[in-house]
Design a protein around this motif. Structure first.
Motif, PDB file in Angstrom:
ATOM      1  N   ALA A 134       0.836  -1.199   0.000  1.00 52.50           N
ATOM      2  CA  ALA A 134       0.000   0.000   0.000  1.00 52.50           C
ATOM      3  C   ALA A 134       0.871   1.250   0.000  1.00 52.50           C
ATOM      4  CB  ALA A 134      -0.912  -0.001   1.223  1.00 52.50           C
ATOM      5  N   THR A 145       2.138   9.371   7.200  1.00 50.06           N
ATOM      6  CA  THR A 145       2.792   8.057   7.131  1.00 50.06           C
ATOM      7  C   THR A 145       3.582   7.800   8.399  1.00 50.06           C
ATOM      8  OG1 THR A 145       3.000   8.232   4.728  1.00 50.06           O
ATOM      9  CG2 THR A 145       4.426   6.635   5.830  1.00 50.06           C
ATOM     10  N   SER A 178      -0.235   4.927   4.082  1.00 54.40           N
ATOM     11  CA  SER A 178      -0.202   3.644   4.781  1.00 54.40           C
ATOM     12  C   SER A 178       1.183   3.452   5.400  1.00 54.40           C
ATOM     13  CB  SER A 178      -0.478   2.494   3.804  1.00 54.40           C
ATOM     14  OG  SER A 178      -0.136   1.259   4.398  1.00 54.40           O
ATOM     15  N   GLU A 236       2.602   0.686   5.854  1.00 56.38           N
ATOM     16  CA  GLU A 236       3.124  -0.629   5.464  1.00 56.38           C
ATOM     17  C   GLU A 236       4.560  -0.557   4.981  1.00 56.38           C
ATOM     18  OE1 GLU A 236       2.066  -4.411   2.525  1.00 56.38           O
ATOM     19  OE2 GLU A 236       0.628  -2.773   2.747  1.00 56.38           O
ATOM     20  N   ASN A 248       1.228   7.356  11.349  1.00 56.76           N
ATOM     21  CA  ASN A 248       0.551   6.056  11.276  1.00 56.76           C
ATOM     22  C   ASN A 248       1.457   4.915  11.688  1.00 56.76           C
ATOM     23  OD1 ASN A 248      -1.808   7.262  10.377  1.00 56.76           O
ATOM     24  ND2 ASN A 248      -1.422   6.859   8.213  1.00 56.76           N
ATOM     25  N   LYS A 251       1.967   5.256   0.661  1.00 54.86           N
ATOM     26  CA  LYS A 251       1.816   6.211   1.747  1.00 54.86           C
ATOM     27  C   LYS A 251       0.528   7.016   1.546  1.00 54.86           C
ATOM     28  CE  LYS A 251       5.842   8.108   0.757  1.00 54.86           C
ATOM     29  NZ  LYS A 251       7.057   8.988   0.852  1.00 54.86           N
TER      30      LYS A 251
END
Length: 217
Positions: free
Chosen positions: A143, A177, A147, A149, A180, A145
């Protein structure tokens, strides 16, 4: 702060790459009788991956239904692949910052929404192959940004945890990002966006020159 690594955004943070993006976007738009757009407008088209860039320039051109999106996206990727280094250069102070971090044995990584192949191309052309510990561009199975991940993948590769790193970027997407992912997030004021956007995105701190980052490592 005794950090062990820094994760950098690429466009607008490590490299001033706006002209490569504008060149490729305008060349793509010519095919449909659209464009060109000024540099300042491209600074707000970018930041969320190539697909969103193409959607934004098409919408701004009047194709609000994105009728041409599939063809335009494929064409943009083709043009950008050949021109991703057009007038690209590191920002002043970035080479010195990176050299200092490496001398202090702080590891360095890149996380970009730019397609992965072009991300690697730009980084290796500007800084040399193997200079960065991890390079993570946009990949189909990850995924984009904001996200977290991509951050988590980098942490896994470096065998580190969120508290070990600083994240540096120039857009609200970057600030979100970092937040998160639960990492200390620094806004780069020399990039493509304004201070207010970085504040609203949730930057922990902001810096006006690359070497200032050393205060937070």
């Amino acid at each position: 702060m005794m950090k062990k690594a820094v994760i950098f955004d690429l466009d607008g943070t490590l490299s001033d790459s706006i002209y490569s993006i504008k060149y490729s976007g305008d060349k793509m738009l010519e095919n449909f009788g659209y464009g060109p757009f000024p540099v300042e407008q491209y600074k707000y088209f970018i930041g969320d991956g190539a697909a969103n860039l193409v959607k934004r320039v098409l919408t701004a051109s009047g194709d609000t239904e994105l009728v041409h999106f599939e063809e335009a996206y494929a064409l943009y990727r083709e043009i950008f692949k050949e021109n991703c280094m057009y007038r690209v250069r590191p920002y002043e102070g970035i080479p010195e910052l990176l050299a200092t971090l490496k001398a202090q044995e702080i590891r360095i990584a890149v996380l970009s929404n730019k397609p992965h192949e072009e991300t690697v191309n730009v980084i290796e052309t500007l800084f040399g192959k193997g200079f960065f510990d991890v390079i993570q561009g946009q990949k189909e199975n990850v995924a984009i940004k904001p996200s977290p991940e991509g951050v988590f993948r980098i942490l896994e590769q470096l065998s580190l945890k969120a508290g070990d790193i600083v994240y540096l970027g120039d857009t609200a997407t970057d600030m979100k990002t970092g937040r998160n992912a639960g990492v200390f997030t620094v806004g780069a004021l020399w990039g493509f966006r304004e201070k207010q956007e970085l504040e609203e995105g949730g930057a922990d701190v902001m810096i006006g020159y690359p070497l200032e980052l050393l205060r937070y490592t």
